[in-house]
Design a protein around this motif. Structure first.
Motif, PDB file in Angstrom:
ATOM      1  N   ALA A 398       0.912  -1.168   0.292  1.00  0.00           N
ATOM      2  CA  ALA A 398       0.152   0.212  -0.139  1.00  0.00           C
ATOM      3  C   ALA A 398       0.713   1.210  -0.073  1.00  0.00           C
ATOM      4  N   GLN A 399       0.134   2.615   0.378  1.00  0.00           N
ATOM      5  CA  GLN A 399       0.714   4.221  -0.014  1.00  0.00           C
ATOM      6  C   GLN A 399       2.022   3.565   1.056  1.00  0.00           C
ATOM      7  N   THR A 400       1.338   3.277   2.431  1.00  0.00           N
ATOM      8  CA  THR A 400       2.236   3.442   3.664  1.00  0.00           C
ATOM      9  C   THR A 400       2.314   1.758   4.288  1.00  0.00           C
ATOM     10  N   GLU A 401       3.914   1.801   4.908  1.00  0.00           N
ATOM     11  CA  GLU A 401       4.395   0.196   5.347  1.00  0.00           C
ATOM     12  C   GLU A 401       2.809  -0.229   6.577  1.00  0.00           C
ATOM     13  N   VAL A 402       2.467  -1.649   6.305  1.00  0.00           N
ATOM     14  CA  VAL A 402       1.216  -1.904   6.908  1.00  0.00           C
ATOM     15  C   VAL A 402       2.261  -3.509   8.182  1.00  0.00           C
ATOM     16  N   PRO A 403       1.531  -3.452   8.505  1.00  0.00           N
ATOM     17  CA  PRO A 403       2.245  -4.636   9.410  1.00  0.00           C
ATOM     18  C   PRO A 403       1.685  -6.028   8.944  1.00  0.00           C
ATOM     19  N   PRO A 404       2.440  -7.129   8.630  1.00  0.00           N
ATOM     20  CA  PRO A 404       1.670  -8.002   8.164  1.00  0.00           C
ATOM     21  C   PRO A 404      -0.159  -8.635   9.334  1.00  0.00           C
ATOM     22  N   GLY A 405      -0.688  -8.896   8.866  1.00  0.00           N
ATOM     23  CA  GLY A 405      -2.253  -9.025   8.511  1.00  0.00           C
ATOM     24  C   GLY A 405      -2.479 -10.711   9.547  1.00  0.00           C
TER      25      GLY A 405
END
Length: 510
Positions: A398-405
């Protein structure tokens, strides 16, 4: 051969649209001269969804209506119908979020009880008027021409002929945009919330695909159940529905048909930049800082700051007010003059903005979301381009980092043209067999005066092949306004009922 005075109407879909249409038909035909045969057939394959559909089925109390009670109704001509019903039902709470029952927001299952009761009332009234009502728990798979000018509806079990048929199928199917359907930890649909959400571990990081009303349902439902882990709502644009507010009335000075046509003549077609300038002119004329108000629609705007701004100014949403002040006739003018590449931009880039204006969320919902965002539990992430399963966790691009879900819940829907399952088969059959066509915006082409399907092989006039074949609700959301909001569904029901009555009079006397 049927008597020309016979009328046999089929409604494909048995949810809120069918209830609204049935109510409109009964009022429209109440004083009409008696026909030799009056039949109304409702095709709804799932008995558990009859009347209340999926949206208003029994569910968690966190799922509330998105319009105040004084605007929730099955009648376009009677906006307080549900409120009056609610005031006589002390067993049902009017909900929260307002200073009175009128301005509060009931739970969706309470509105579902209203729909169930109205459906039963309509059935009784229909019998009193001489209608034979039949409910078929079957799936319509295709349509063909009837022997006497009507339509034959084909299911896996039967084929029945009707003089008129109305497509009232609800929203599209789950989209699954990243092909995760077989991945462990992926939940294809969040409904019913009370059944799906308890499957989620309370400490999981939950990634919710979408930032619209369905995604908000998921976030609120998890918070209602005491979820402790982080929540991430992500979509291409990261746009939340705007907050429901009063609609101020403005006399349009710039967004008028003559000015729009003038722009179109000068540029050999209408462009979105022209509409943007006219909209800015309206805001300025109304006394607002146009650049400041429109800045919230730009990609770099913060969803959290926008919520704060709206909650601080609950009675001042000039952008939404101006949008609601644009009459449907003018929207049709705009739609017809936009050059093809600008129509495509609306479909791909701006439709989410329009939906956020047309289908808002209650202020009480916004406060809950804002509280979760300020605590750091909830994040809104735009620019999602991919979600993949690696090992036991989901990785989001995505546009910014997302922690693993740990869990992914799909809160997105296909357009009607891209529906899967049985609705998709019917739409494909209608297109294949020459009864339907689709426009730039992913909706069925219909006449805005009658909601009759345009004949793909002709002009779509009353003499065309699709005479007596209509659509309403989500299927007609090809115009630049959102057609599955409850007010639009009710308006469509009145339009279709009036069109059927007019067509029947023409047939009876011809």
């Amino acid at each position: 051969m049927r008597d020309r005075r016979d009328i046999r109407i089929a409604v494909i879909g048995g949810g809120v649209g069918a209830v609204s249409l049935l109510d409109s038909l009964l009022e429209t035909f109440a004083d009409a001269r008696q026909h030799q045969r009056r039949e109304l057939s409702i095709y709804e394959p799932d008995p558990s969804r009859l009347a209340h559909g999926l949206a208003f089925a029994p569910d968690l109390d966190s799922a509330i209506v998105n319009l105040p009670n004084q605007r929730m109704t099955i009648r376009d001509r009677d906006c307080t119908h549900f409120l009056r019903w609610l005031n006589t039902r002390p067993e049902h709470s009017p909900g929260a979020g307002g200073d009175s029952p009128a301005t509060s927001f009931a739970t969706r299952q309470v509105f579902g009880s209203y729909l169930d009761e109205q459906f039963d009332r309509c059935l009784k009234s229909a019998a009193d008027q001489g209608w034979q009502v039949r409910i078929h728990h079957e799936t319509v798979l295709s349509v063909s021409d009837g022997a006497d000018g009507g339509y034959v509806l084909h299911t896996s079990e039967s084929a029945r002929e009707h003089t008129h048929a109305v497509l009232a199928i609800g929203p599209g199917s789950p989209a699954d945009p990243f092909d995760l359907v077989d991945a462990p930890g992926f939940l294809e649909s969040p409904y019913p919330l009370k059944t799906v959400l308890p499957q989620v571990d309370p400490k999981d990081h939950v990634v919710i695909l979408g930032t619209g009303l369905t995604a908000i349902d998921v976030a609120l439902g998890l918070l209602y159940l005491g979820h402790q882990g982080p929540l991430t709502m992500t979509s291409r644009h990261g746009i939340l529905p705007q907050i429901s507010s009063g609609i101020a009335l403005y006399e349009m000075q710039y967004l008028t048909a003559p000015r729009i046509r003038e722009y179109a003549r000068g540029s050999k077609g209408l462009y979105l930049a022209d509409l943007w300038n006219l909209f800015k002119g309206e805001l300025t004329a109304a006394g607002f800082d146009a650049d400041a108000e429109l800045s919230w629609l730009l990609p770099e705007s913060s969803p959290m700051d926008h919520l704060r701004h709206q909650l601080r100014n609950p009675d001042a949403n000039p952008v939404r007010s101006l949008f609601q002040n644009v009459p449907n006739e003018l929207k049709e003018v705009i739609r017809s003059l936009l050059v093809p590449q600008e129509q495509e931009k609306i479909r791909t880039d701006y439709r989410t903005h329009l939906k956020s204006l047309q289908c808002p969320m209650p202020s009480t919902t916004a406060r809950t979301l804002l509280s979760a965002m300020e605590s750091g539990q909830l994040s809104i992430v735009p620019g999602v381009t991919g979600v993949r399963l690696e090992g036991s966790r989901f990785h989001v691009t995505a546009q910014t980092e997302v922690p693993p879900g740990d869990t992914v819940i799909d809160a997105t829907k296909t357009s009607p043209a891209e529906s899967k399952g049985a609705p998709g088969k019917l739409m494909s059959a209608l297109t294949r067999d020459g009864y339907a066509s689709w426009d730039y915006y992913g909706g069925l082409r219909v006449s805005r005066r009658t909601n009759q399907l345009h004949d793909p092989t002709g002009p779509g006039t009353a003499a065309g092949r699709t005479r007596g074949l209509y659509a309403m609700g989500e299927l007609t959301s090809g115009s630049i306004y959102y057609a599955s909001s409850l007010p639009a569904v009710n308006e469509g029901a009145d339009i279709v009922a009036a069109a059927i009555a007019l067509d029947q009079e023409f047939t009876s006397w011809s």
